[in-house]
Design an enzyme around this catalytic site. Structure first.
Site, short mmCIF file in Angstrom:
data_model
loop_
_atom_site.label_atom_id
_atom_site.label_comp_id
_atom_site.label_asym_id
_atom_site.label_seq_id
_atom_site.Cartn_x
_atom_site.Cartn_y
_atom_site.Cartn_z
N GLY A 36 32.61 -56.51 -26.46
CA GLY A 36 31.78 -55.36 -26.10
C GLY A 36 30.71 -55.10 -27.13
N ASN A 37 30.08 -53.97 -27.06
CA ASN A 37 29.06 -53.60 -28.03
C ASN A 37 29.07 -52.10 -28.23
OD1 ASN A 37 27.03 -52.34 -26.12
ND2 ASN A 37 27.31 -54.35 -25.20
N SER A 38 28.29 -51.63 -29.20
CA SER A 38 28.40 -50.22 -29.58
C SER A 38 27.35 -49.32 -28.93
CB SER A 38 28.35 -50.09 -31.10
OG SER A 38 27.20 -50.76 -31.57
N SER A 39 26.80 -49.76 -27.79
CA SER A 39 25.83 -48.90 -27.12
C SER A 39 26.51 -47.59 -26.69
CB SER A 39 25.29 -49.63 -25.89
OG SER A 39 24.55 -48.74 -25.10
N ALA B 221 23.26 -52.06 -22.46
CA ALA B 221 23.45 -53.25 -23.31
C ALA B 221 24.45 -54.15 -22.58
CB ALA B 221 23.98 -52.83 -24.66
#
Ligand code: C5P
Length: 402
Positions: free
Chosen positions: A209-212, A276
């Protein structure tokens, strides 16, 4: 930034832990160029200092009925305000407004007001759901008071539930909507906005995942709605609540997001892909939780490419498609060149590029962007609160629609 006429706002701060968040709302109004007069209750000072409120609002803070009596301040404040915004509004404050009580400067200003009143309640769940508060909120709504509903989430103690004060951007856009000063220049435009990050599962509990946080997308949705657009929001995983009063589709993976976007494109005038989206996903998802001993000491994860939703959507013959580019560029020149490359490789009408070096842009309340057109022209720059940046991006949308 869009030229907004300067509003005279009274921001009432009452005594709740969310008073610290009121500072963010005051700052947003000031940064948008408005004159903010803070009126604090005595209880507010238990939670936020007078000097902070004065520094952020760029004005002295009033709290006493008996200062400046010759100027009849207790009446003038309310009469002259384009809107009064109370954030946080405690259960006690709400009850006082319903009963028409004027024990302090804020109560007087509320009674003497000529413009709209916006309240952002904040309290524990039990207090919010208490029959007295439910009744008071209903009465306020009947009287035309704008109530910005509290959100659900962790509260001050160990508990969690509905009662957290709404996010700053919701309070700010509700205020602008209430004063009716925001141009409804996007009336009738159907805008699809994606926000948050996708999570690509490795097993039932793990993901790439990502930190958006989804904050910029939510600000875009709020601003577009206030400007009259009909907004549909496709939400990935977000740290903030999706905007209220807007149609929402949840889409937690790139593939779900692709379907959610593509199936709406024929009924969409403008797509803004602020999400994102993970470029890759694990080639296989294990249906059972991966075990350390079955993976060995040096495991590798095979990835496959995700569909590029933006590039696919950009081929739509009618829809105006705007993408985002979060880049770790060393300076604006490099950012600009990366954005130009992305705009042409994806075929987007415009790319909103921001630098994400050392924690900037992602997960923060502020942003700093450069917008370039599909043919590489710089269309604008904007920095500040994500709501202000959202307004600038929507200005570009208007410009591109001609
Ligand atoms: O290629 P990159 O991920 O940097 O591009 C970012 C832009 O492309 C964003 O607007 C994002 O929403 C979109 N995107 C997409 N599908 C992907 C990856 C990114 O639509 N698989």
């Amino acid at each position: 930034m869009r030229e907004a006429s300067r509003l005279r706002l009274v921001v009432g701060v009452s005594g709740g832990i969310a008073a610290y968040k009121a500072v963010g709302a005051i700052r947003a109004f000031v940064m948008d160029g408005h004159d903010v007069q803070v009126v604090a209750t005595q209880a507010a000072y238990e939670f936020v200092g007078k000097s902070t409120l004065e520094a952020i609002s760029h004005n002295p803070v009033f709290d006493s009925l008996y200062d400046d009596v010759s100027q009849v301040r207790h009446v003038a404040l309310g009469q002259n305000a384009d809107a009064i915004v109370i954030a946080p509004a405690t259960a006690h404050t709400l009850a006082g407004i319903v009963a028409g009580l004027a024990p302090d400067l804020l109560g007087n200003a509320v009674l003497a007001r000529r413009g709209p009143l916006v309240v952002a309640p904040a309290m524990h769940t039990e207090m919010w759901q208490n029959a007295a508060t439910v009744h008071n909120v209903a009465v306020l709504r009947e009287r035309g008071v704008v109530v910005v509903d509290p959100a659900s989430g962790p509260l001050t103690g160990n508990d969690s539930g509905v009662g957290r004060m709404a996010e700053v951007h919701s309070i700010v856009s509700a205020t602008y909507a209430a004063v009716g000063r925001s141009a409804r220049d996007l009336a009738g435009v159907r805008i699809l906005i994606t926000g948050g990050g996708t999570r690509e599962a490795l097993d039932p509990v793990r993901f790439i995942g990502n930190s958006s946080s989804g904050r910029q997308a939510v600000a875009l949705a709020e601003a577009a709605r206030v400007r009259g657009a009909s907004v549909h929001f496709v939400a990935g995983h977000m740290d903030v609540e999706p905007p209220s009063g807007i149609d929402i589709t949840r889409a937690g993976t790139a593939e779900l997001m692709r379907s959610a976007v593509l199936e709406r494109l024929d009924d969409t005038d403008v797509l803004i892909m602020a999400a994102a989206v993970a470029d890759y996903r694990p080639a296989q998802m294990s249906s059972t939780k991966l075990k350390k001993n079955s993976l060995g000491s040096n495991p590798t994860i095979e990835l496959v490419e995700n569909p590029d939703i933006l590039a696919e959507a950009a081929r739509h013959p009618r829809c105006l498609v705007i993408g985002f580019a979060a880049e770790t560029a060393v300076n604006d020149a490099e950012l600009l060149s990366l954005a130009r490359h992305k705009a042409s490789s994806k075929g987007a009408a415009a790319i909103v590029a921001n630098r994400v070096n050392s924690g900037r842009g992602i997960g923060t309340d502020d942003n700093d962007v450069i917008v370039v057109s599909g043919d590489g022209r710089e269309l604008g720059r904007s920095s500040g609160e994500k709501l202000s940046v959202a307004q600038s991006i929507l200005d570009v949308v208007l410009h591109l629609r001609g």
